[in-house]
Structures are given as structure tokens and as C-alpha cells.
Write an enzyme that holds these catalytic residues in place. Structure first.
Site, PDB file in Angstrom:
ATOM      1  N   PRO A  95       0.725  -1.214  -0.009  1.00  0.00           N
ATOM      2  CA  PRO A  95       0.148  -0.025   0.158  1.00  0.00           C
ATOM      3  C   PRO A  95       0.738   1.546  -0.184  1.00  0.00           C
ATOM      4  CG  PRO A  95       0.127  -0.942   2.187  1.00  0.00           C
ATOM      5  CD  PRO A  95       1.011  -1.913   1.318  1.00  0.00           C
ATOM      6  N   CYS A 274      -5.004  -0.489  -7.181  1.00  0.00           N
ATOM      7  CA  CYS A 274      -3.699  -0.289  -8.036  1.00  0.00           C
ATOM      8  C   CYS A 274      -3.557   1.220  -8.460  1.00  0.00           C
ATOM      9  CB  CYS A 274      -3.506  -1.301  -9.145  1.00  0.00           C
ATOM     10  SG  CYS A 274      -3.482  -3.113  -8.605  1.00  0.00           S
ATOM     11  N   GLN A 276      -4.280   4.212  -8.230  1.00  0.00           N
ATOM     12  CA  GLN A 276      -3.705   5.495  -7.628  1.00  0.00           C
ATOM     13  C   GLN A 276      -2.397   5.222  -6.816  1.00  0.00           C
ATOM     14  OE1 GLN A 276      -6.148   8.512  -6.105  1.00  0.00           O
ATOM     15  NE2 GLN A 276      -5.094   8.681  -3.887  1.00  0.00           N
ATOM     16  N   LYS A 340     -15.596  -1.251  -9.602  1.00  0.00           N
ATOM     17  CA  LYS A 340     -16.089  -1.657 -10.956  1.00  0.00           C
ATOM     18  C   LYS A 340     -17.192  -2.888 -10.784  1.00  0.00           C
ATOM     19  CE  LYS A 340     -12.967  -4.299 -12.935  1.00  0.00           C
ATOM     20  NZ  LYS A 340     -11.584  -4.779 -13.642  1.00  0.00           N
TER      21      LYS A 340
END
Ligand code: UDX
Ligand code: UDX
Length: 459
Positions: A95, A274, A276, A340
Site C-alpha cells: 500500500p 492499483c 492511484q 467496478k
């Protein structure tokens, strides 16, 4: 021919590690695949009928391989599997750092480092260590230096084998990838890993590069994809003010074979774990090498995305806010919370920013999603002013405004003639995905505002 790799371990049973190892095990029944995770609950779920990751086709693949040559085991019991492994994949999360040098931008490699320490402590003989997690370029140096602490006679090769699967289509992407990328320093380990993928991937799609190019290529692939979304989203705003239609513009430019038709869908903004994170990592790396123009260029892709999410929330608020801008007493139906369709993943979903902005102005939200659990919604936006609805109808009942944030196919088939009477008079449907049936909405006498469509009556 006997494969060079007989036993595989993967540390990290997440969205990437779990499906990737299941597909490898499915195609290679002679290879023993063990997936480890620190999270005991996640391991228990992988061993149950209720898998922790929702992906079309995943349950079938897991049920074929699990109990044959695929097992999911807690990391505490993982030492013996690492000791016996020919290859160990590191597929833990990387992260964005929240503290220390590079906070807010750089990738946090602490989980990768702890995996490297675990491998160094337990590996025996020669082991190929494979970075599956997305890493900043030159991260393998840090993995290597940790592995160097292993005992005498224990040796390693390091490969970078980034994963390009997209959520929602993970199994298809793993079965028929555009390419498999293997970066390394010596041909033998590259060939050993390539041999596994070549069981089902055509040889010309298995690419090999140097270690640094492989690490960087993964970041750059995601940055280019995200840039395409921000590019089309920037034009969506221009379409709305000029009367042009973003779908027409996208379809015209997409016929140019140099541009291509994919990834040109205007939206409320990109999300997911992923884009950003990898953009910020690229920005940080560029900055740390003094390339300020390069980092400023990619920063704009992030900024545009943030602006698009806020712009969309403000459009929802505009027709129903008081003169002072308050949304108190207003109920807004949120259709879709996942980042999504076809996934239950809410990491960095644009719904978080949109919902928070509306909640901050006092709105009440009724959130519906087909796969996201009420707990996931609560963990991102809390429960204050938030109701999770079991059906789209329950979310729409009494709504002053509607926002479509995820492109679930079922939202395209909503029966607006039947639903119209459930909404408050004058409610506007804001379509952040250009998915709803616009003609049916208009026939039902409702107001529609679609992203990137100019000349709309209710603006
Ligand atoms: C992947 C990649 O690995 C990441 O680098 C990429 O950028 C996004 O995709 P993903 O599989 O989506 O990550 O992450 P997640 O679903 O969070 O799974 C990671 C798993 O690793 C978790 O289940 C976590 O419990 C586990 N983990 C983490 C360990 O088992 N050990 C650790 O030391 C740290
Ligand atoms: C992405 C990459 O596609 C994949 O190769 C990489 O391994 C991980 O990151 P993922 O984040 O799962 O995959 O989904 P993707 O389909 O790329 O969508 C990312 C975001 O962009 C989503 O929020 C999606 O809705 C949005 N998007 C995508 C658009 O808004 N418009 C588009 O045209 C395409």
C-alpha cells in the site's frame, strides 16, 4: 520432461495471490502449490465454499485443484513448505506509505520485507524468489539484501513477475493473458518460471526483461491505463459544456488504430487498489531522482481523477441542495459501491469520495451493491446517515436523487417505468457510468444526467 520447479509457495492469499495460484495449480497438476497468509480468517475462507474473493469462474478453478495440488495454509504453519519449495512468490499488499519518508506517495514495502525475512529464515538449498506484488523499481535490491542474511549454503535467485490481471476478469486474464512478464538477472530461473506459464500461455506472450525493466513496466502499464481514464474524463467535462457526447467522441477516436477502442469509458473516476497507488509510487520515484517535470506530469492524472469524483458529487447535490448548500433531509440512492462491476472490492472505489462529500453536506444515503457487504460499506464511509439497501428498489424508495456509481449490468436493465413512482418528484438520475437505459428513463418522465453528455434538459 521433469519441471525444474516442483513445489511452489505463495505468500499472500489476496486478490492476486489466490486466483493466480489457483490457475497455476489447475494447469500444472504435477506441481504442488501452497498459498500462505497471515490472516487465518482468509485462509479459512479459501478452504470453504465461500471464497474471500469474488471473481467469475474462480470457484470452479479452486474446486478442481484444491485438495489435489493446491492448499491454503496459515503462515504460522508455512515454514516447512518454504523449506521444501523450489520457488516462493511474494504476493502481499504494497500500500501507499502512511508515515515516515515518502508518506502519502511511496509504496510501503514492510510486508514484502517481512516475507523476505520469513523466506530467509526457512528456505533451504536454492530457491527462486518471485516478486508478484507491485514493487517500486529497484525494490529487488532490498529483497536481495534481506535474503543475504540466510544461513550458509542457502542461495536465491530473484525474479520480478508482476501480475496484470484486472479484477472482475481475473480468471480470463490469467487464462489468456496479453503477456506474462518475467524480469531477472540470469537466464536459468527465468526459463524455469517461463516453463510453468508456457503450459497454457503461447511462448510469444511470455516476455523476459531485466529485473528493473520488469518492475518499472508494471508501474508504467498502470499509469498509462489510469492516464487514459483521466484523459477521457477530462474530455467528459468539456462535452457537458459544449453539447458534445463523450461516447460519440470516444468511439470516433477509438477507431484510430494508434489509439484503440479500449479504456475510453468516461466515468465518475477510476478506483481500485492499483491505479492511484502505482501512480503515486511512480511520482515519488521520479521526484526522488530529481525529475520534477515527470512527477508533475503524472500527478495531474491523480488530480484530474479527484476533481472528477468531486465534480460528480457536486452535480448530484446541485438540484437538491438548499441555498446555503445543505443536503440535510435529502435522501440519495447510491447504486453501486464496488470500484467496478463483477467484484466485491471497495479499495479506493470512487464511491468513497462521492459518498463522503455528500454526507459532509448532511445527505442521507441509501447504498445498494450486488456484491459489496454492508460491513465493507461501513468500513469505508461509516454508518452515520448511511443505510445499506438489499435491492435497488429499496435504495430508490423516496430518493430525492440517484447516483449510479458502478456499472453492474443489472442496472442497465432496471424497469424505470415501474420504479419512477418510487422516487420523489423531480429526482434526477446521475449516471456516472453511462450504463442506464436513457430512453426508458426519459419515457418514464424522469430526469437523467449522464457523464459527458451535453445538452441535457435538467442541467
Ligand atoms: C496485489 C499485489 O500483490 C499488490 O502489490 C498489487 O499492487 C495489488 O495486488 P492484493 O492481492 O490485491 O495485492 O492484496 P490483498 O488482497 O490485500 O492480499 C494480500 C494478502 O497478503 C492479504 O491476505 C494479507 O493478509 C497477506 N499478507 C500480508 C500476508 O500473508 N503476510 C504479510 O506479511 C502481509
Ligand atoms: C488494473 C489493471 O487493469 C490491471 O492490469 C492491473 O493488474 C491492476 O490494475 P483493476 O484495477 O482491477 O486492474 O481494474 P481496471 O479494469 O483496470 O479498472 C480500474 C478503474 O478504472 C476502475 O474503477 C474502472 O471502473 C475504471 N475505468 C476503467 C474507467 O473508468 N474507464 C475505463 O474505460 C476503464
Amino acid at each position: 520432461m521433469k519441471p525444474l520447479v516442483n513445489k511452489i509457495v505463495c505468500i499472500g492469499a489476496g486478490y492476486v495471490g489466490g486466483p493466480t495460484m489457483a490457475v497455476i495449480a489447475d494447469h500444472c497438476p504435477d506441481i504442488d502449490v501452497t498459498v500462505l497468509d497471515l490472516n487465518a480468517e482468509r485462509i479459512a475462507a479459501w478452504n470453504s465454499e465461500d471464497l474471500p474473493v469474488y471473481e467469475p469462474g474462480l470457484a470452479e478453478v479452486v474446486s478442481r485443484a484444491r485438495g489435489r495440488n493446491l492448499r491454503f495454509v496459515g503462515q504460522a504453519e508455512g515454514a516447512a513448505y518454504v523449506a521444501a519449495a523450489d520457488a516462493v512468490f511474494i504476493s502481499v499488499n504494497t500500500p501507499t506509505k502512511t508515515e515516515g519518508e515518502g508518506a502519502g506517495k511511496a509504496s510501503d514495502l514492510r510486508y514484502v520485507e517481512s516475507c523476505a525475512r520469513f523466506i530467509a529464515a526457512h528456505a533451504t538449498g536454492h530457491t527462486i524468489v518471485i516478486e508478484k506484488s507491485t514493487m517500486p523499481v529497484r525494490a529487488a535490491d532490498c529483497v536481495k539484501s534481506i535474503l543475504a542474511s540466510a544461513g550458509p549454503g542457502v542461495t536465491f535467485d530473484i525474479l520480478s513477475n508482476p501480475e496484470f490481471l484486472a479484477e472482475g476478469t481475473a480468471i480470463r486474464d490469467l487464462e489468456q493473458p496479453d503477456r506474462v512478464l518475467i524480469g531477472g538477472e540470469r537466464p536459468e530461473p527465468i526459463a524455469a518460471l517461463a516453463e510453468i506459464y508456457r503450459r497454457w500461455v503461447p511462448a510469444e506472450r511470455v516476455l523476459s526483461t531485466g529485473l528493473w525493466s520488469a518492475e518499472l513496466s508494471k508501474l508504467v502499464a498502470n499509469a498509462f491505463l489510469a492516464q487514459r481514464v483521466s484523459s477521457i474524463n477530462s474530455i467528459s467535462a468539456l462535452c457537458e459544456v459544449t453539447g458534445a457526447d463523450i461516447e460519440e467522441v470516444a468511439s470516433v477516436i477509438g477507431t484510430d488504430s494508434r489509439i484503440g477502442p479500449k479504456f475510453l469509458r468516461a466515468s465518475v473516476g477510476f478506483g481500485g487498489s492499483c491505479f492511484q497507488k502505482d501512480l503515486l509510487s511512480l511520482i515519488y520515484i521520479s521526484e526522488s531522482y530529481g525529475l520534477t517535470e515527470v512527477s508533475a506530469y503524472w500527478q495531474q492524472v491523480v488530480d484530474l481523477n479527484q476533481w472528477q469524483k468531486h465534480r460528480f458529487a457536486d452535480q448530484i447535490a446541485a438540484p437538491i441542495a438548499t441555498d446555503a448548500g445543505s443536503l440535510r433531509g435529502r435522501r440519495i440512492a447510491i447504486l453501486g459501491f464496488a470500484f467496478k462491476k463483477d467484484t466485491n472490492d471497495v479499495r479506493e472505489t470512487p464511491a468513497i469520495d462521492v459518498c463522503r462529500r455528500l454526507l459532509a453536506r448532511g445527505a442521507t444515503l441509501a447504498v445498494h451493491d450486488y456484491k459489496v457487504t454492508p460491513d465493507s460499506v461501513a468500513s469505508e464511509i461509516g454508518t452515520q446517515g448511511v443505510e445499506v439497501a438489499a435491492t435497488p428498489e429499496a435504495a430508490l424508495a423516496g430518493a430525492d436523487g440517484v447516483a449510479v456509481l458502478t456499472e453492474w449490468s443489472a442496472y442497465a436493465k432496471l424497469d424505470w417505468a415501474r420504479l419512477a413512482g418510487m422516487l420523489k418528484a423531480g429526482a434526477v438520475i446521475h449516471d456516472g457510468r453511462n450504463i442506464v437505459d436513457a430512453a426508458a428513463i426519459r419515457r418514464a418522465g424522469l430526469n437523467l444526467r449522464s457523464i459527458g453528455k451535453g445538452g441535457q434538459s435538467n442541467t
